[in-house]
Design an enzyme around this catalytic site. Structure first.
Site, PDB file in Angstrom:
ATOM      1  CB  THR A  46     -11.452 -34.496  37.811  1.00  0.00           C
ATOM      2  OG1 THR A  46     -10.052 -34.591  37.636  1.00  0.00           O
ATOM      3  CG2 THR A  46     -11.465 -35.022  39.112  1.00  0.00           C
ATOM      4  CB  SER A  47      -9.924 -37.937  33.958  1.00  0.00           C
ATOM      5  OG  SER A  47     -10.990 -37.759  32.923  1.00  0.00           O
ATOM      6  CG  ASP A  87     -11.668 -30.851  33.256  1.00  0.00           C
ATOM      7  OD1 ASP A  87     -11.600 -31.979  33.744  1.00  0.00           O
ATOM      8  OD2 ASP A  87     -10.678 -30.185  32.781  1.00  0.00           O
ATOM      9  CG  ASP A 107      -5.842 -31.849  35.718  1.00  0.00           C
ATOM     10  OD1 ASP A 107      -4.843 -31.365  36.471  1.00  0.00           O
ATOM     11  OD2 ASP A 107      -6.134 -33.268  35.973  1.00  0.00           O
ATOM     12  CE  LYS A 134     -14.369 -35.314  32.655  1.00  0.00           C
ATOM     13  NZ  LYS A 134     -13.603 -34.024  33.121  1.00  0.00           N
TER      14      LYS A 134
END
Length: 222
Positions: free
Chosen positions: A113-114, A18, A20, A145
């Site tokens: 990552t989002s 991931d 952040d 997610k």
């Protein structure tokens, strides 16, 4: 902070990372943008911040404003992404992130990552971190997610079975996604401790990666 299971050594064939809260501390920006959004919509900022970490913006908005059309959430999310991409004030690397990424040369790994391409590229650059060659961003998936799609796609792109992957995550949504993908999860930072990953570390200075010579790596966590 305590480890929720006890393993101090994990063996894997690939790592899924991931961004952040895991590699990059962007909390200052996330707080500014999302508290501003909460104020504009008459929502409690503290309650909003309990939801937004780890998810794509539209998915957070759908939880917070359940009666709002999804098309409006997607449009609002596009504006939010632009706002976040323009704000790098306070974005820094998680302690140990640069050295950790440097230790992954020759180790299959991917960023999952989002954030979208623009935001992830800007934040990694602001934190002084090199982008992994394999990246799964918001544009790559159809579900945010805690859906496992992103992690499963990362494993597939690396050619590694899900059970041979270890996820590094900080958020409840991300940890749930890693578990749903059938992967072990190393939680990073104080948020992770609430969601029972396999092991929790304060930051990435607490992780050492060692190639085993047989296509696997050992992760020493403390």
């Amino acid at each position: 902070m305590t480890a929720t299971a006890v393993p101090t050594v994990l063996t894997a064939r690939a790592l899924l990372l991931d961004m952040d809260g895991t590699l990059v501390n962007s909390d200052a920006v996330v707080e500014r943008c999302w508290r501003g959004w909460a104020s504009r919509h008459g929502l409690d900022g503290d309650e909003v911040m309990k939801v937004v970490h780890g998810r794509q913006g539209y998915a957070s908005m759908a939880l917070l404003l359940p009666d709002r059309p999804m098309a409006q959430n997607h449009a609002d999310n596009a504006r939010m992404l632009a706002e976040e991409t323009a704000d790098m004030d306070g974005v820094v690397a998680i302690p140990g992130a640069e050295e950790f990424l440097g230790s992954l040369s020759g180790v299959p790994h991917a960023l999952v990552t989002s954030a979208d391409v623009a935001l992830s590229t800007a934040r990694m650059a602001a934190a002084g971190l090199a982008l992994p060659e394999v990246r799964v961003t918001a544009e790559s998936v159809g579900a945010s997610k805690p859906d496992p799609e992103g992690f499963l796609k990362g494993a597939a792109e690396l050619g590694v079975a899900p059970e041979d992957c270890v996820v590094f995550e900080d958020s409840g949504a991300g940890i749930a996604a890693g578990r749903a993908a059938g992967m072990r999860v190393v939680g990073v930072g104080p948020r992770a401790d609430f969601y029972e990953p396999d092991v929790v570390v304060r930051d990435l200075t607490r992780v050492r990666v060692e190639s085993a010579g047989d296509g696997t790596v050992r992760l020493y966590v403390r």
